[in-house]
Design a protein around this motif. Structure first.
Motif, PDB file in Angstrom:
ATOM      1  N   ARG A 246       0.828  -1.213   0.000  1.00 18.23           N
ATOM      2  CA  ARG A 246       0.000   0.000   0.000  1.00 18.23           C
ATOM      3  C   ARG A 246       0.860   1.261   0.000  1.00 18.23           C
ATOM      4  O   ARG A 246       0.505   2.268  -0.609  1.00 18.23           O
ATOM      5  N   ARG A 247       2.001   1.199   0.680  1.00 11.98           N
ATOM      6  CA  ARG A 247       2.921   2.351   0.645  1.00 11.98           C
ATOM      7  C   ARG A 247       3.447   2.577  -0.762  1.00 11.98           C
ATOM      8  O   ARG A 247       3.606   3.727  -1.201  1.00 11.98           O
ATOM      9  N   ILE A 248       3.700   1.493  -1.478  1.00 12.45           N
ATOM     10  CA  ILE A 248       4.145   1.615  -2.869  1.00 12.45           C
ATOM     11  C   ILE A 248       3.070   2.294  -3.701  1.00 12.45           C
ATOM     12  O   ILE A 248       3.361   3.170  -4.530  1.00 12.45           O
ATOM     13  N   LEU A 249       1.811   1.912  -3.486  1.00  8.63           N
ATOM     14  CA  LEU A 249       0.706   2.539  -4.227  1.00  8.63           C
ATOM     15  C   LEU A 249       0.663   4.040  -3.989  1.00  8.63           C
ATOM     16  O   LEU A 249       0.469   4.824  -4.922  1.00  8.63           O
ATOM     17  N   LYS A 250       0.834   4.427  -2.741  1.00 11.22           N
ATOM     18  CA  LYS A 250       0.787   5.854  -2.407  1.00 11.22           C
ATOM     19  C   LYS A 250       1.950   6.609  -3.040  1.00 11.22           C
ATOM     20  O   LYS A 250       1.781   7.734  -3.533  1.00 11.22           O
ATOM     21  N   ASP A 251       3.119   5.975  -3.040  1.00 11.38           N
ATOM     22  CA  ASP A 251       4.309   6.647  -3.580  1.00 11.38           C
ATOM     23  C   ASP A 251       4.251   6.807  -5.096  1.00 11.38           C
ATOM     24  O   ASP A 251       4.886   7.714  -5.649  1.00 11.38           O
ATOM     25  N   GLN A 252       3.528   5.903  -5.779  1.00  8.82           N
ATOM     26  CA  GLN A 252       3.529   5.952  -7.241  1.00  8.82           C
ATOM     27  C   GLN A 252       2.457   6.878  -7.817  1.00  8.82           C
ATOM     28  O   GLN A 252       2.414   7.094  -9.029  1.00  8.82           O
ATOM     29  N   VAL A 253       1.626   7.485  -6.954  1.00 11.33           N
ATOM     30  CA  VAL A 253       0.595   8.410  -7.438  1.00 11.33           C
ATOM     31  C   VAL A 253       1.251   9.632  -8.062  1.00 11.33           C
ATOM     32  O   VAL A 253       2.173  10.223  -7.500  1.00 11.33           O
ATOM     33  N   VAL A 254       0.772  10.000  -9.257  1.00 10.53           N
ATOM     34  CA  VAL A 254       1.272  11.190  -9.949  1.00 10.53           C
ATOM     35  C   VAL A 254       0.393  12.368  -9.538  1.00 10.53           C
ATOM     36  O   VAL A 254      -0.781  12.438  -9.901  1.00 10.53           O
ATOM     37  N   LYS A 255       0.956  13.291  -8.751  1.00 12.94           N
ATOM     38  CA  LYS A 255       0.143  14.377  -8.200  1.00 12.94           C
ATOM     39  C   LYS A 255       0.179  15.632  -9.065  1.00 12.94           C
ATOM     40  O   LYS A 255      -0.809  16.346  -9.181  1.00 12.94           O
ATOM     41  N   ASN A 256       1.321  15.919  -9.648  1.00 15.43           N
ATOM     42  CA  ASN A 256       1.457  17.122 -10.476  1.00 15.43           C
ATOM     43  C   ASN A 256       1.344  16.744 -11.945  1.00 15.43           C
ATOM     44  O   ASN A 256       2.327  16.397 -12.591  1.00 15.43           O
ATOM     45  N   VAL A 257       0.116  16.784 -12.446  1.00 15.20           N
ATOM     46  CA  VAL A 257      -0.114  16.398 -13.829  1.00 15.20           C
ATOM     47  C   VAL A 257      -1.098  17.387 -14.449  1.00 15.20           C
ATOM     48  O   VAL A 257      -2.057  17.823 -13.804  1.00 15.20           O
ATOM     49  N   ASP A 258      -0.821  17.777 -15.679  1.00 16.83           N
ATOM     50  CA  ASP A 258      -1.681  18.728 -16.387  1.00 16.83           C
ATOM     51  C   ASP A 258      -2.716  17.937 -17.179  1.00 16.83           C
ATOM     52  O   ASP A 258      -2.456  17.489 -18.286  1.00 16.83           O
ATOM     53  N   LEU A 259      -3.891  17.735 -16.558  1.00 11.33           N
ATOM     54  CA  LEU A 259      -4.940  16.913 -17.154  1.00 11.33           C
ATOM     55  C   LEU A 259      -6.158  17.753 -17.499  1.00 11.33           C
ATOM     56  O   LEU A 259      -6.497  18.702 -16.784  1.00 11.33           O
ATOM     57  N   LYS A 260      -6.825  17.388 -18.592  1.00 11.59           N
ATOM     58  CA  LYS A 260      -8.095  18.023 -18.941  1.00 11.59           C
ATOM     59  C   LYS A 260      -9.111  16.909 -19.152  1.00 11.59           C
ATOM     60  O   LYS A 260      -9.160  16.278 -20.209  1.00 11.59           O
ATOM     61  N   ILE A 261      -9.897  16.641 -18.117  1.00  5.46           N
ATOM     62  CA  ILE A 261     -10.952  15.633 -18.190  1.00  5.46           C
ATOM     63  C   ILE A 261     -12.280  16.340 -17.978  1.00  5.46           C
ATOM     64  O   ILE A 261     -12.477  17.011 -16.957  1.00  5.46           O
ATOM     65  N   VAL A 262     -13.171  16.207 -18.947  1.00  5.07           N
ATOM     66  CA  VAL A 262     -14.460  16.899 -18.907  1.00  5.07           C
ATOM     67  C   VAL A 262     -15.575  15.876 -18.790  1.00  5.07           C
ATOM     68  O   VAL A 262     -15.676  14.948 -19.599  1.00  5.07           O
ATOM     69  N   ALA A 263     -16.422  16.029 -17.769  1.00  2.63           N
ATOM     70  CA  ALA A 263     -17.600  15.175 -17.586  1.00  2.63           C
ATOM     71  C   ALA A 263     -18.835  16.070 -17.659  1.00  2.63           C
ATOM     72  O   ALA A 263     -18.988  16.986 -16.850  1.00  2.63           O
ATOM     73  N   SER A 264     -19.707  15.805 -18.632  1.00  2.25           N
ATOM     74  CA  SER A 264     -20.904  16.633 -18.782  1.00  2.25           C
ATOM     75  C   SER A 264     -22.151  15.761 -18.829  1.00  2.25           C
ATOM     76  O   SER A 264     -22.100  14.603 -19.246  1.00  2.25           O
ATOM     77  N   ASP A 265     -23.257  16.329 -18.396  1.00  3.41           N
ATOM     78  CA  ASP A 265     -24.538  15.635 -18.471  1.00  3.41           C
ATOM     79  C   ASP A 265     -25.654  16.669 -18.384  1.00  3.41           C
ATOM     80  O   ASP A 265     -25.498  17.713 -17.734  1.00  3.41           O
ATOM     81  N   LEU A 266     -26.758  16.365 -19.043  1.00  2.00           N
ATOM     82  CA  LEU A 266     -27.927  17.249 -18.996  1.00  2.00           C
ATOM     83  C   LEU A 266     -28.541  17.258 -17.605  1.00  2.00           C
ATOM     84  O   LEU A 266     -29.185  18.235 -17.206  1.00  2.00           O
ATOM     85  N   SER A 267     -28.344  16.183 -16.839  1.00  2.00           N
ATOM     86  CA  SER A 267     -28.907  16.053 -15.500  1.00  2.00           C
ATOM     87  C   SER A 267     -27.965  16.651 -14.459  1.00  2.00           C
ATOM     88  O   SER A 267     -26.820  16.217 -14.315  1.00  2.00           O
ATOM     89  N   ALA A 268     -28.465  17.640 -13.723  1.00  2.00           N
ATOM     90  CA  ALA A 268     -27.669  18.232 -12.650  1.00  2.00           C
ATOM     91  C   ALA A 268     -27.387  17.203 -11.560  1.00  2.00           C
ATOM     92  O   ALA A 268     -26.318  17.209 -10.939  1.00  2.00           O
ATOM     93  N   ASP A 269     -28.339  16.287 -11.318  1.00  2.00           N
ATOM     94  CA  ASP A 269     -28.132  15.239 -10.316  1.00  2.00           C
ATOM     95  C   ASP A 269     -26.985  14.323 -10.725  1.00  2.00           C
ATOM     96  O   ASP A 269     -26.164  13.935  -9.895  1.00  2.00           O
ATOM     97  N   ALA A 270     -26.940  13.959 -12.011  1.00  2.00           N
ATOM     98  CA  ALA A 270     -25.870  13.083 -12.498  1.00  2.00           C
ATOM     99  C   ALA A 270     -24.506  13.742 -12.327  1.00  2.00           C
ATOM    100  O   ALA A 270     -23.543  13.106 -11.893  1.00  2.00           O
ATOM    101  N   VAL A 271     -24.416  15.004 -12.656  1.00  2.00           N
ATOM    102  CA  VAL A 271     -23.144  15.721 -12.535  1.00  2.00           C
ATOM    103  C   VAL A 271     -22.749  15.849 -11.065  1.00  2.00           C
ATOM    104  O   VAL A 271     -21.565  15.727 -10.713  1.00  2.00           O
ATOM    105  N   ASP A 272     -23.733  16.062 -10.190  1.00  2.00           N
ATOM    106  CA  ASP A 272     -23.446  16.139  -8.756  1.00  2.00           C
ATOM    107  C   ASP A 272     -22.923  14.798  -8.243  1.00  2.00           C
ATOM    108  O   ASP A 272     -21.963  14.754  -7.457  1.00  2.00           O
ATOM    109  N   ILE A 273     -23.535  13.702  -8.687  1.00  2.00           N
ATOM    110  CA  ILE A 273     -23.068  12.371  -8.286  1.00  2.00           C
ATOM    111  C   ILE A 273     -21.649  12.139  -8.791  1.00  2.00           C
ATOM    112  O   ILE A 273     -20.789  11.621  -8.071  1.00  2.00           O
ATOM    113  N   THR A 274     -21.387  12.541 -10.043  1.00  2.00           N
ATOM    114  CA  THR A 274     -20.045  12.402 -10.609  1.00  2.00           C
ATOM    115  C   THR A 274     -19.027  13.173  -9.784  1.00  2.00           C
ATOM    116  O   THR A 274     -17.948  12.666  -9.456  1.00  2.00           O
TER     117      THR A 274
END
Length: 399
Positions: A246-274
């Motif tokens: 588990r310590r290895i898992l924590k150490d391998q996390v990439v924290k400083n990354v320039d990501l653009k992930i967009v999640a959209s939905d017509l339902s405000a409830d769906a976006v809130d759950i996301t």
């Protein structure tokens, strides 16, 4: 019985059509595959090595460590063989265990009867040797014994996973008809997304695809979100092995990354759950959440990323004709607004897929539960598909 240090046959199972992606994951972790098949892979490793696999694999369901292989024609054969196993060295006699099975034997009409014979053999042996019987039931949150029995060939395993690995632990609010996390991971692997360019998920629902994309890109393994596995309830377990992984898992996390992930939905409830599920997973800061019709989803220019839809399949009465228009609009949207991207539509309805109006460059096979599905790939060229030099040569000839 030193199962944590002895090598044995290990079967890693997965849902149908996820095996190629599971194979890639297992190989990337440094393991040698003995055999690959439609619903999993076979390795020859120790139970301690299963700990690392349980914490890292995204596409797997169960990791099964073989205790004994034997011949069994009748239920009595099964009982007698299982009773010879030193269960007192595997299961705490004051504890709890459950039994699961995959049975195809002409002498068994229901797997539940096979489960009962396994349970009886274990309990009877423990009572004879220890004078007390362990508790048993259907919950898979402690020690789990798994029987594979086909015709006269039987294998008895310790299930090292318990609760399925196909659920990754962060999705506390499932939303409406969510995609299984393991399937979402396989679908993302199939896109060959580079984990750097934009990942756009219109009609996101509960956000599983977008969240899994963020987890993959930042190297956050499923083991970060789970603290109980069946291997913890097998005698001989050393918790330091778990916490070291588990310590290895924590150490391998990439924290400083320039990501653009967009999640959209017509339902405000769906976006809130996301958003809330993404917060639980710790990846909400890498995501943009938009409440809008999918045609208004913001698409970064020049990103050359991927756009992935997982729309409804129209299984309910009265929605098919409405979805025909939606599928056509998806095709129009990708063609006009997503130039330079790779487009994907995951669907279980081939008739609706015909309404998209674009020619798929690949049709990638998946199952969503028992439903035969395809993820359709579209190359959304920015301008002409032809080589620009070819066009210049042609123009000169015409002049």
């Amino acid at each position: 019985m030193q199962v944590f240090h002895n090598k044995s046959k290990v079967i890693i199972t997965c849902n149908k059509r996820l095996s190629p992606y599971l194979q890639d994951e297992v190989t990337a972790l440094g393991y040698t595959i003995v055999r690959a098949f439609a619903t999993g892979v076979e390795l020859n490793i120790t139970l301690t090595e299963c700990i690392k696999l349980n914490l890292n694999l995204r596409c797997a369901s169960q990791i099964l460590y073989s205790i004994k292989s034997f011949k069994a024609v009748t239920p009595d054969d099964l009982y007698n063989e299982i009773k010879t196993i030193a269960w007192e060295e595997l299961i705490d006699f004051t504890g709890y265990f459950s039994v699961t099975s995959n049975v195809d034997n002409p002498n068994i009409t229901t797997p539940l009867f096979a489960n009962l014979k396994v349970k009886d053999a274990i309990v009877d042996r423990m009572k004879e040797i220890k004078g007390i019987r362990p508790n048993s039931g259907s919950d898979a949150n402690k020690a789990v014994v798994h029987l594979y029995w086909k015709d006269a060939e039987a294998d008895i395993f310790m299930d090292t996973s318990g609760e399925t690995l196909a659920k990754h632990g962060y999705r506390k609010i499932p939303g409406k008809a969510p995609m299984l996390e393991a399937l979402a991971s396989g679908a993302i692997y199939a896109t060959k997304w580079d984990k750097k360019s934009p990942f756009i998920n219109p009609m996101c629902g509960s956000g599983t695809l977008a969240i899994e994309a963020a987890l993959i890109a930042t190297n956050r393994a499923p083991g970060l979100y789970r603290m109980n596995y069946a291997f913890m309830h097998i005698l001989g377990y050393n918790e330091e092995d778990f916490f070291a992984e588990r310590r290895i898992l924590k150490d391998q996390v990439v924290k400083n990354v320039d990501l653009k992930i967009v999640a959209s939905d017509l339902s405000a409830d769906a976006v809130d759950i996301t958003r809330r599920n993404a917060q639980t997973a710790g990846v909400d800061t890498f995501m943009d959440f938009e409440v809008c019709d999918f045609e208004l989803t913001p698409i970064p220019e020049g990103g050359k990323g991927v756009v992935v839809f997982n729309p409804e399949y129209g299984e309910r009465l009265g929605v098919h004709s409405q979805l025909e228009l939606t599928y056509k609009r998806m095709g129009d949207f990708m063609k006009t607004s997503c130039k330079g991207y790779s487009g994907y539509i995951f669907t279980g309805n081939p008739d609706l897929a015909k309404k998209i109006g674009l020619k798929a460059s690949r049709k990638i096979e998946f199952y969503n539960g028992k439903l035969d599905c395809r993820m359709l790939e579209y190359d959304l060229y920015d301008g002409s598909k032809r080589d620009p030099n070819e066009r210049v040569t042609k123009d000169l000839k015409e002049d």
